[in-house]
Write an enzyme that holds these catalytic residues in place. Structure first.
Site: not given
Length: 331
Positions: A199, A113, A196
């Site tokens: 969201k 991240k 996959k």
């Protein structure tokens, strides 16, 4: 003797999706039977990203309503919100003081991240949240932590921290084991069936949301990407779109994929998609209705969560008191 189970989910979206349910939450429901299950909406972990207070509050309540609607029973399990139990923060700080900087720096999610947004823009909470996650688990003396394979590193860190504390300060924490969830039905994005269902990575059109209207989900399925040819056959390599739809149908209808291949032999993709849409819509219809019903009576929903927090605090406070005493803090 019943084993203690602990797992949590972040309230980072307006609705859970079918992949969340079939990949993890369906197994949470099953694990309630014969175990002492603690299920937590980990709202403090959601603070490591951008925060819209009104949206966060809405999502916390929506998460609670959906968990109950999907089958998490407040009578069978302890269902609660992380921020309602202040002991999470208390033990989280102790875990930060036990962990090494190098250990925290090696956690892959922080590296991934921070690499995307740049290290300078990454929050300190994103760096330290694995220690809070360890506290989430150790607070409840959990024997097993149901997680996906991608969370194995976090379980190992938790085990290391618990062992280190016990060795230095006396036996305090149950050493938890990762209960790696059965692979079950792997659900892929309807528009990008090699990815996959998620969201964060998929388009809205590729994700089947539990709280979406039946019409919206039916439209998504009928617009799903398919493959060359007309044969309804499971072949992940050459027919990823049809294989994904077969998996979804099978997971919700209980029919074997081989049965479905026979049932739709000689029929086109249009008929098959229509059948998948019907199965999905009818499976999710009562779940969505129950969740919306719970959300309409917000006071009652919050009361359910407060009762769960009281039950959780009974266990958590004992753990914190024991860890404080063993550290030499004056109680």
């Amino acid at each position: 003797m019943a084993k203690r189970i602990l797992s949590g989910i972040q309230p980072t979206s307006d609705s859970f999706h079918l992949g969340n349910y079939l990949g993890a939450l369906k197994q949470w429901v099953e694990l309630q039977e014969g175990n002492d299950a603690f299920y937590c909406i980990v709202d403090l972990h959601a603070l490591t990203g951008e925060i819209d207070p009104a949206l966060l509050r809405k999502r916390i309540l929506a998460s609670a309503a959906q968990l109950i609607a999907l089958g998490i029973s407040p009578e069978k399990s302890t269902l609660f919100v992380q921020s309602h139990v202040s002991e999470h923060n208390q033990l989280g700080w102790i875990m930060e003081c036990i962990a090494g900087f190098g250990e925290a720096n090696r956690m892959t999610q922080f590296k991934d991240k921070s690499a995307k947004g740049g290290a300078d823009s990454a929050r300190v909470g994103l760096f330290t949240y694995p220690m809070l996650q360890a506290a989430d688990i150790l607070l409840y003396q959990a024997h097993y932590v149901p997680v996906g394979e991608d969370q194995r590193q976090h379980i190992e860190l938790t085990r290391d921290l618990a062992t280190r504390f016990n060795t230095r300060f006396g036996d305090t924490f149950q050493i938890p084991e990762g209960y790696i969830l059965k692979s079950g039905a792997k659900i892929y994005d309807l528009q990008e069936p090699r990815n996959k269902m998620s969201k964060s990575s998929g388009s809205a059109a590729g994700v089947l949301e539990i709280l979406d209207t039946p019409e919206a989900n039916a439209k998504k399925i009928k617009s799903a990407t398919t493959d060359a040819g007309r044969e309804v056959r499971f072949d992940e390599k050459d027919k990823p779109g049809i294989s994904n739809l077969l998996t979804i149908h099978s997971a919700l209808s209980g029919k074997k994929i081989s049965e479905l291949e026979n049932e739709f032999a000689g029929q086109g993709y249009g008929d098959f998609k229509g059948a998948v849409a019907e199965v999905v819509v009818e499976y999710l219809r009562p779940i969505r209705a129950r969740a919306l019903e719970l959300l309409e009576d917000e006071r009652n929903l919050v009361q359910i969560l407060h009762i769960g927090a009281d039950k959780a605090r009974t266990v958590a406070s004992k753990t914190v008191a024991e860890s404080y005493k063993n550290l030499g803090l004056v109680l």
